[in-house]
Design a protein around this motif. Structure first.
Motif, PDB file in Angstrom:
ATOM      1  N   SER A 218      -8.279  75.041  33.989  1.00  0.00           N
ATOM      2  CA  SER A 218      -7.757  76.038  34.936  1.00  0.00           C
ATOM      3  C   SER A 218      -8.856  77.052  35.263  1.00  0.00           C
ATOM      4  O   SER A 218      -9.320  77.771  34.392  1.00  0.00           O
ATOM      5  CB  SER A 218      -6.539  76.732  34.313  1.00  0.00           C
ATOM      6  N   GLN A 219      -9.259  77.071  36.553  1.00  0.00           N
ATOM      7  CA  GLN A 219     -10.387  77.948  36.937  1.00  0.00           C
ATOM      8  C   GLN A 219     -10.017  79.422  36.865  1.00  0.00           C
ATOM      9  O   GLN A 219     -10.851  80.252  36.561  1.00  0.00           O
ATOM     10  CB  GLN A 219     -10.763  77.738  38.415  1.00  0.00           C
ATOM     11  N   HIS A 220      -8.786  79.748  37.250  1.00  0.00           N
ATOM     12  CA  HIS A 220      -8.457  81.157  37.492  1.00  0.00           C
ATOM     13  C   HIS A 220      -7.736  81.834  36.338  1.00  0.00           C
ATOM     14  O   HIS A 220      -7.589  83.057  36.348  1.00  0.00           O
ATOM     15  CB  HIS A 220      -7.553  81.267  38.727  1.00  0.00           C
ATOM     16  N   SER A 221      -7.254  81.035  35.351  1.00  0.00           N
ATOM     17  CA  SER A 221      -6.342  81.609  34.348  1.00  0.00           C
ATOM     18  C   SER A 221      -6.926  82.791  33.589  1.00  0.00           C
ATOM     19  O   SER A 221      -6.251  83.804  33.423  1.00  0.00           O
ATOM     20  CB  SER A 221      -5.928  80.549  33.329  1.00  0.00           C
ATOM     21  N   ASP A 222      -8.187  82.679  33.137  1.00  0.00           N
ATOM     22  CA  ASP A 222      -8.714  83.745  32.263  1.00  0.00           C
ATOM     23  C   ASP A 222      -8.727  85.088  32.981  1.00  0.00           C
ATOM     24  O   ASP A 222      -8.196  86.080  32.485  1.00  0.00           O
ATOM     25  CB  ASP A 222     -10.136  83.405  31.789  1.00  0.00           C
ATOM     26  N   GLN A 223      -9.313  85.094  34.187  1.00  0.00           N
ATOM     27  CA  GLN A 223      -9.403  86.361  34.920  1.00  0.00           C
ATOM     28  C   GLN A 223      -8.008  86.847  35.331  1.00  0.00           C
ATOM     29  O   GLN A 223      -7.703  88.031  35.226  1.00  0.00           O
ATOM     30  CB  GLN A 223     -10.305  86.183  36.145  1.00  0.00           C
ATOM     31  N   SER A 224      -7.157  85.905  35.766  1.00  0.00           N
ATOM     32  CA  SER A 224      -5.814  86.328  36.205  1.00  0.00           C
ATOM     33  C   SER A 224      -5.011  86.889  35.039  1.00  0.00           C
ATOM     34  O   SER A 224      -4.188  87.790  35.220  1.00  0.00           O
ATOM     35  CB  SER A 224      -5.055  85.160  36.838  1.00  0.00           C
TER      36      SER A 224
END
Ligand code: BYC
Length: 326
Positions: A218-224
């Motif tokens: 998942s590309q966006h999970s950490d920042q989101s």
């Protein structure tokens, strides 16, 4: 880049380390971010992407079920399905409005959907072949949507969080109407039970895919998650969904199409088999059975509706002239 004249279209504040730290401190303190607040450009962009895709999913999601409104087996079923599909249209509208507060217009979002730049949920690229599919969608697809969306009621962006409260209440009704269809079919004739089983077989894996790629991909999970846009990871929500849904399926007397599905005492949840990620990415990239039809239907609706938008704008212009003369 963003539409002129909309709330949130003002330039983002210069992103000094102090500004970014102060913004993160607001998030960490569970403050809501509101449209006119300064925010990092990447936070705004992530929200526009996610809320826009969510809105498109609601609107495209009307198509597979809309397909069965004229063929619902009774008047009661028809009325409930009609209300459900109408609710989904409403969800799309709240979500487009929430995205507009970030400075993008509905026209831009629609262009992005039609050009393939913006995604919508993979689940709506599967066909609805029998009436039992309407039960399976309500039970599984709305069930998965609730699992994903309840945490979004606590999302850091105020307009998105508030829109989700009403959406989730309505999704609960949708989930129950779907489960009740499945219950009726699974207590019916052998043929009806077979239809329910066949629908579960076809919708189970695509429902698990709704939660998105596994955490490692998942590309966006950490920042989101840091920004409290997402409150749980894709895999965590998928696991919660499996744990909640398997006992419901057992109550129906149906079996899940996964030989590896079994309770694991140590983890206090179900183990389940590997998702076919090749299929997931094929569907996301436009090669599912219904992708072409879905976009063609949205394009037709957008083009057929052009005169309504033009008439509404002409009315606004006329009122402006009248008011200026008064
Ligand atoms: N389908 O980094 P990731 C409903 C994309 S409808 C297609 O994990 P993120 C309902 C993802 O967009 C349910 N694409 O992304 C309506 C990203 O690509 P981009 C709709 C998917 O955003 C009618 C890339 O894969 N619900 O409720 O952190 C009837 C990498 O993923 C999917 C929402 O939209 C997918 N399944 O997490 C019944 C909820 N999964 O954007 C029901 C709000 C991933 O970089 N959205 N991708 O090009 C979310 O919670 C998150 O956006 C997701 C993905 C969990 C879906």
């Amino acid at each position: 880049m963003y539409a002129q004249g909309l709330i949130g279209s003002s330039q983002d504040t210069e992103e000094t380390p102090e500004f970014l730290a102060a913004f993160q401190a607001r998030i960490d303190a569970d403050e809501k971010i509101e449209p006119k607040d300064p925010m990092p450009a990447a936070y705004r962009k992530t929200l526009i992407r996610q809320i826009g895709q969510h809105a498109h999913s609601e609107i495209v999601g009307m198509l597979p079920e809309g397909n069965w409104i004229t063929r619902a087996p009774t008047l009661r079923r028809k009325a409930a399905l009609l209300a459900k599909v109408q609710d989904e249209g409403g969800h799309g509208l709240y979500l487009y409005s929430a995205a507009e507060t970030l400075g993008i217009s509905r026209d831009q979002m629609t262009e992005e959907l039609l050009s393939g730049k913006a995604k919508y949920s993979s689940i709506f690229n599967y066909p609805t072949l029998t009436w039992a599919d309407i039960g399976a969608i309500g039970w599984l697809v709305d069930g998965a949507a609730i699992m994903n969306q309840v945490p979004l009621c606590r999302c850091s962006y105020g307009p998105y969080a508030r829109a989700m409260i009403r959406v989730c209440k309505e999704e609960s009704f949708h989930q129950r109407q779907g489960y009740e269809i499945m219950l009726t079919l699974s207590r019916g004739s052998d043929e009806q039970k077979e239809m329910a089983q066949d629908a579960l077989n076809r919708w189970w894996w695509p429902s698990l895919m709704m939660f998105g790629p596994s955490d490692g991909d998942s590309q966006h999970s950490d920042q989101s998650t840091r920004w409290k846009i997402k409150r749980f990871t894709n895999d965590a929500l998928r696991q919660k969904f499996v744990d909640a849904t398997v006992p419901q399926g057992e109550k129906l007397g149906l079996t899940f199409p996964d030989p590896d599905l079994k309770w694991n005492d140590d983890k206090g949840g179900y183990d389940f088999g590997e998702i076919d990620w090749d299929e997931f990415w094929r569907v996301v990239k436009g090669q599912g059975r219904m992708n072409v039809d879905r976009i063609a239907a949205r394009r037709k609706a957008w083009e057929d509706g052009a005169w309504v938008r033009e008439a509404a704008m002409a009315h606004v212009e006329k009122r402006k002239t009248q008011m200026a003369a008064e």
